[in-house]
Design a protein around this motif. Structure first.
Motif, short mmCIF file in Angstrom:
data_model
loop_
_atom_site.label_atom_id
_atom_site.label_comp_id
_atom_site.label_asym_id
_atom_site.label_seq_id
_atom_site.Cartn_x
_atom_site.Cartn_y
_atom_site.Cartn_z
N UNK A 194 0.76 -1.27 -0.07
CA UNK A 194 0.01 -0.08 -0.09
C UNK A 194 0.80 1.23 0.03
N UNK A 195 2.16 0.99 0.23
CA UNK A 195 3.14 2.27 0.32
C UNK A 195 2.95 3.07 1.75
N UNK A 196 3.78 4.06 1.53
CA UNK A 196 3.77 4.89 3.10
C UNK A 196 2.55 5.53 3.50
N UNK A 197 1.62 5.52 2.56
CA UNK A 197 0.26 6.21 2.97
C UNK A 197 -0.40 5.61 3.91
N UNK B 155 5.98 -1.07 9.61
CA UNK B 155 6.34 0.60 9.37
C UNK B 155 7.96 0.80 9.01
N UNK B 156 8.85 -0.05 9.51
CA UNK B 156 10.33 -0.06 9.12
C UNK B 156 10.39 -0.85 7.56
N UNK B 157 9.65 -1.85 7.33
CA UNK B 157 9.89 -2.21 5.84
C UNK B 157 9.15 -1.24 4.90
N UNK B 158 8.03 -0.49 5.36
CA UNK B 158 7.65 0.50 4.33
C UNK B 158 8.61 1.60 4.15
#
Length: 288
Positions: free
Chosen positions: A32-35, A60-63
Motif C-alpha cells: 500500500x506504500x507509506x500512505x 512500518x520499518x519495511x515501508x
C-alpha cells in the motif's frame, strides 16, 4: 489512508501466531506504500499487545526501507552523487523522519566560518590548519575510536548534534566542507583506515603517480595532518607493501558503500540481523 475492508481484515491478522500468515500480511500492507503508515501508527497506539506492537513496528520499518531503496537507486543513477545527500540517506535508514534542513544549515554555518578565514595565498597545509582550527577547535568537533556498539556514531546529523564522531563520520563532514570550499581533498584507500589526502590542484584522475599526487594526509577523526613518511611507517609496521591503488581517491558512491558496510557491523545480533541484511542490500544496490 481510508481504511478499506481489506486493510481492516489485514490488521486483524497482524497478531496471527503463524509466521507465514504474518509474512503474507506484512507483504500486502507494504504494497500500500507509506500512505498506510498513519493507519498503522493508530493501530499501534490502540494495541494492548507488545508483540503486536513489535510486528506493527516491523511493517512500518519495511515501508520506510522500501522507500529508501527507491531513494538510493535514484541517487546511484543520478548524474552527480552528492556526498551529503548520500550520507543523509544512510541516516534515514534509522531515522526515516529526519528533517534535513537543520543539517544543511549547520554545515553552511561551519562552511562560512572556514571560508572567512581562507584566502588564495594560503598553502595547502595552511588551508588544512584553518579547517582544523575552525572545525575541531572553534566548533569543537571531537574524534573518537571507531566501535560498532552505537549506530549513531555513523550518522552525519548525530555527529553534528553531539559534536563528536569517528573517522568515517567526521571524515565525511570534512570532505563535504572541502568540496563546498573547492579544496582538493579526497578520501583514499589506505588499508584499515579512512584517510583524507590533500591532492595537488593539477591532479589528473587517470594518473598513476600514486603518492606523488598528494601533498600530505589528514587524520579524518581529529583533523591532524601527517606526512608521507608517516604513511610509509604505517605500512612497514603492518608489513603491507605499498601500492598505487592505495592513493587513488574514493568516489562518493564508494564512500557511501563504506559507510553502509561499517554501519551494518552495529547490527550483528540475532534480533537486529535483518537490519544488517538490509544495509548490505543497499550496499550491493550501489554496485556498478
Amino acid at each position: 489512508m481510508v481504511e478499506t475492508r481489506e486493510i481492516s481484515a489485514l490488521f486483524t491478522l497482524i497478531d496471527d501466531p503463524d509466521e507465514e500468515v504474518f509474512s503474507t500480511v506484512s507483504h500486502r500492507l507494504v504494497g500500500y506504500g507509506r500512505g498506510i503508515i498513519p493507519n498503522l501508527e493508530n493501530l499501534w497506539e490502540n494495541s494492548p499487545s507488545e508483540s503486536t506492537q513489535e510486528r506493527i513496528e516491523m511493517i512500518i520499518h519495511r515501508l520506510h526501507f522500501s522507500d529508501l531503496v527507491v531513494d538510493f537507486t535514484e541517487w546511484k543513477n543520478s548524474a552527480y552523487h552528492d556526498l551529503l545527500f548520500g550520507a543523509l540517506l544512510v541516516a534515514k535508514f534509522q531515522y526515516p523522519d529526519l528533517q534535513t534542513t537543520p543539517v544543511l544549515q549547520e554545515i553552511e554555518k561551519i562552511r562560512r566560518n572556514v571560508w572567512l578565514e581562507l584566502n588564495s595565498y594560503l598553502t595547502p597545509l595552511e588551508q588544512a590548519n584553518v579547517i582544523s582550527s575552525i572545525v575541531y577547535n572553534y566548533y569543537n568537533l571531537k574524534g573518537q575510536e571507531t566501535v560498532f556498539t552505537n549506530p549513531d556514531d555513523f550518522f552525519i546529523h548525530k555527529t553534528l548534534q553531539a559534536k563528536k564522531g569517528n573517522a568515517l563520520s567526521n571524515g565525511i563532514l570534512y570532505l563535504i566542507l572541502c568540496e563546498l570550499l573547492d579544496i582538493p581533498v579526497r578520501a583514499i584507500q589506505i588499508p584499515k583506515h579512512f584517510v583524507l589526502a590533500f591532492f595537488h590542484n593539477d591532479y589528473n584522475p587517470g594518473s598513476t603517480n600514486g603518492q606523488h599526487n598528494i601533498h600530505f594526509y589528514v587524520d579524518a577523526a581529529t583533523g591532524q595532518p601527517f606526512s608521507h613518511t608517516d604513511i610509509d611507517h604505517y605500512f612497514k609496521r603492518l608489513d603491507i607493501r605499498s601500492s598505487a591503488r592505495f592513493f587513488e581517491p574514493l568516489n562518493h558512491v564508494r564512500i557511501i558503500q563504506h559507510l553502509l558496510q561499517n554501519l551494518a557491523k552495529c547490527f550483528d545480533s540475532h534480533q537486529t540481523a535483518y537490519k544488517y541484511d538490509e544495509l548490505m542490500h543497499l550496499c550491493q544496490l550501489l554496485n556498478d
